[in-house]
Design an enzyme around this catalytic site. Structure first.
Site, mmCIF file in Angstrom:
data_model
loop_
_atom_site.group_PDB
_atom_site.id
_atom_site.type_symbol
_atom_site.label_atom_id
_atom_site.label_comp_id
_atom_site.label_asym_id
_atom_site.label_seq_id
_atom_site.Cartn_x
_atom_site.Cartn_y
_atom_site.Cartn_z
ATOM 1 N N SER A 146 0.672 -1.235 0.033
ATOM 2 C CA SER A 146 -0.161 0.120 0.053
ATOM 3 C C SER A 146 0.801 1.252 0.069
ATOM 4 C CB SER A 146 -0.829 0.084 1.151
ATOM 5 O OG SER A 146 -1.488 1.172 1.366
ATOM 6 N N TYR A 159 -1.438 -1.377 10.495
ATOM 7 C CA TYR A 159 -1.477 -1.669 8.953
ATOM 8 C C TYR A 159 -0.442 -0.983 8.488
ATOM 9 C CZ TYR A 159 -3.948 -1.374 4.479
ATOM 10 O OH TYR A 159 -4.089 -1.547 3.172
HETATM 11 N N1 LIG Z 1 -8.715 -0.707 -0.916
HETATM 12 C C1 LIG Z 1 -7.846 0.180 -0.652
HETATM 13 O O1 LIG Z 1 -7.964 1.365 -0.784
HETATM 14 C C2 LIG Z 1 -6.707 -0.443 -0.673
HETATM 15 C C3 LIG Z 1 -5.288 0.346 -0.798
HETATM 16 C C4 LIG Z 1 -4.221 -0.082 -0.550
HETATM 17 C C5 LIG Z 1 -3.932 -1.452 -0.423
HETATM 18 N N2 LIG Z 1 -4.985 -2.363 -0.136
HETATM 19 C C6 LIG Z 1 -4.781 -3.488 0.178
HETATM 20 O O2 LIG Z 1 -5.136 -4.625 -1.198
HETATM 21 C C7 LIG Z 1 -5.526 -5.639 -0.585
HETATM 22 C C8 LIG Z 1 -6.842 -6.021 -1.152
HETATM 23 O O3 LIG Z 1 -7.933 -5.648 -0.188
HETATM 24 P P1 LIG Z 1 -9.116 -4.715 -1.114
HETATM 25 O O4 LIG Z 1 -8.975 -3.355 -0.933
HETATM 26 O O5 LIG Z 1 -9.395 -5.730 -2.225
HETATM 27 O O6 LIG Z 1 -10.273 -5.209 0.339
HETATM 28 P P2 LIG Z 1 -11.595 -6.329 0.191
HETATM 29 O O7 LIG Z 1 -12.397 -5.862 -0.836
HETATM 30 O O8 LIG Z 1 -12.112 -6.057 1.569
HETATM 31 O O9 LIG Z 1 -10.995 -7.677 -0.175
HETATM 32 C C9 LIG Z 1 -10.224 -8.107 0.883
HETATM 33 C C10 LIG Z 1 -10.156 -9.713 0.534
HETATM 34 O O10 LIG Z 1 -9.254 -10.265 1.581
HETATM 35 C C11 LIG Z 1 -9.974 -11.636 2.028
HETATM 36 N N3 LIG Z 1 -9.466 -11.800 3.374
HETATM 37 C C12 LIG Z 1 -9.656 -11.203 4.638
HETATM 38 N N4 LIG Z 1 -9.213 -11.593 5.585
HETATM 39 C C13 LIG Z 1 -8.913 -12.824 5.204
HETATM 40 C C14 LIG Z 1 -8.385 -14.204 5.892
HETATM 41 N N5 LIG Z 1 -8.480 -14.146 7.359
HETATM 42 N N6 LIG Z 1 -8.005 -15.016 5.280
HETATM 43 C C15 LIG Z 1 -8.220 -15.058 3.739
HETATM 44 N N7 LIG Z 1 -8.801 -14.050 2.920
HETATM 45 C C16 LIG Z 1 -8.984 -13.085 3.811
HETATM 46 C C17 LIG Z 1 -11.546 -11.187 1.685
HETATM 47 O O11 LIG Z 1 -12.123 -12.542 1.666
HETATM 48 P P3 LIG Z 1 -13.046 -13.165 2.651
HETATM 49 O O12 LIG Z 1 -13.870 -12.227 3.569
HETATM 50 O O13 LIG Z 1 -13.747 -14.029 1.776
HETATM 51 O O14 LIG Z 1 -12.102 -13.990 3.528
HETATM 52 C C18 LIG Z 1 -11.335 -10.264 0.297
HETATM 53 O O15 LIG Z 1 -11.214 -11.369 -0.578
HETATM 54 C C19 LIG Z 1 -5.069 -5.673 0.953
HETATM 55 O O16 LIG Z 1 -4.027 -6.319 1.333
HETATM 56 C C20 LIG Z 1 -5.455 -4.406 1.365
HETATM 57 O O17 LIG Z 1 -4.393 -3.870 2.380
HETATM 58 C C21 LIG Z 1 -6.167 -1.700 -0.363
#
Ligand SMILES: NC(=O)c1ccc[n+]([C@@H]2O[C@H](COP(=O)([O-])OP(=O)(O)OC[C@H]3O[C@@H](n4cnc5c(N)ncnc54)[C@H](OP(=O)(O)O)[C@@H]3O)[C@@H](O)[C@H]2O)c1
Length: 268
Positions: A146, A159
């Site tokens: 991130s 985080y």
């Molecule tokens: N969105 C942003 O603004 C942003 C910015 C920078 C970085 N990121 C990073 O991008 C990555 C993906 O996030 P996203 O934005 O796509 O969020 P999201 O839409 O909430 O998706 C998160 C994913 O992680 C899975 N997950 C959560 N806890 C888990 C666990 N204990 N075991 C296995 N799977 C798990 C969730 O699936 P289940 O609930 O089905 O397990 C879901 O598929 C993360 O690492 C986040 O830190 C996001």
């Protein structure tokens, strides 16, 4: 298709956190690029539906591997499975979550879960897949860190710290793997429209300007274009965030603190 003993006929990509957000888009775009898929997350139903949809749409083999990657046993079981996967070409360490509130007020279990999911799981999975990739002299590991990896902020302490681990882990590993044919990437997106902020119950319209949001499609496309196009180890999608990261690296500490407090306020 949910059969976990499925034999693959194409290069295989494993995406963690594939049930939603960036992971789901990674799965989609990798299917479009002709990869068979191992899709990992906790929500078995969402994974199975996505696996069926992508198999049908793209004529690939996609399998669901439901697992809670913050727990030791499922984490190690997936690592074991991937270490034996002869055709594994791409690993995307993407599963993650954020929390809102100061460390002293958050349940300690939740914070420990974040460290397991953001630190231990990517380390174990990467360690599991890299030896066979080196033997084959091909393969790619993408870890979704991130822009937060370049900073620290209140309401966000673990985080930022775990995302910094992910970025630095990829940067160091890139040096170790130089000349092996295996490549790695730390993808560092800024605010991206996914379920991430909804899960934290953060109102996306408050405190975060609308112009700064990215789409998951553009973030993932940038990552994969760089991965398959010989791009850098650290990928920061979109020029706005490239500028922000540059500023964060060189701005005086007092100014960084002021900005961090402003954007951290939504989280405490
Ligand atoms: N969105 C942003 O603004 C942003 C910015 C920078 C970085 N990121 C990073 O991008 C990555 C993906 O996030 P996203 O934005 O796509 O969020 P999201 O839409 O909430 O998706 C998160 C994913 O992680 C899975 N997950 C959560 N806890 C888990 C666990 N204990 N075991 C296995 N799977 C798990 C969730 O699936 P289940 O609930 O089905 O397990 C879901 O598929 C993360 O690492 C986040 O830190 C996001």
């Amino acid at each position: 298709m949910t059969n976990t003993n499925q034999a693959f006929s194409r290069p295989v990509a494993c995406v963690t956190g594939a049930s939603a957000g960036l992971g789901k888009v990674f799965a989609r775009q990798l299917a479009e690029r002709g990869f068979d898929l191992i899709l990992v997350a906790r929500d078995a139903e969402r994974l199975a539906a996505l696996a069926d949809e992508l198999s049908l749409q793209h004529g690939i083999t996609a399998v669901a591997h439901p697992a809670d990657l913050s727990r030791d046993e499922p984490m190690r079981a997936l690592a074991e499975r991937l270490s034996k996967e002869e055709r594994l070409m791409v690993l995307v360490n993407n599963a993650g979550f954020g929390t809102k509130g100061k460390l002293a007020t958050r349940p300690v279990g939740e914070q420990a879960t974040m460290l397991e999911l953001h630190v231990m799981a990517p380390m174990l999975l990467t360690r599991a897949v890299v030896p066979k990739m080196i033997e084959r002299r091909e393969g790619f590991v993408i870890t979704v860190a991130s822009v937060a990896s370049f900073t620290a902020s209140m309401g966000n302490v673990n985080y930022c710290a775990t995302k910094a681990y992910q970025r630095v882990f990829m940067e160091g590993l890139a040096m170790e793997l130089a000349g092996t044919g295996v490549r790695v990437q730390a993808l560092c997106p800024g605010f991206t429209h996914t379920e991430f902020h909804d899960r934290m119950q953060i109102d996306k319209t408050k405190g975060i300007p609308r112009w700064i949001w990215l789409s998951a499609d553009e973030v993932v496309k940038d990552s994969l274009d760089n991965a398959f196009g010989d791009g850098p180890v650290v990928v920061v999608p979109n020029w706005k965030y490239k500028g922000i990261v540059l500023m964060l690296r060189y701005m005086p500490l007092w100014l960084r603190r002021m900005m961090q407090e402003r954007y951290g306020r939504a989280r405490v």
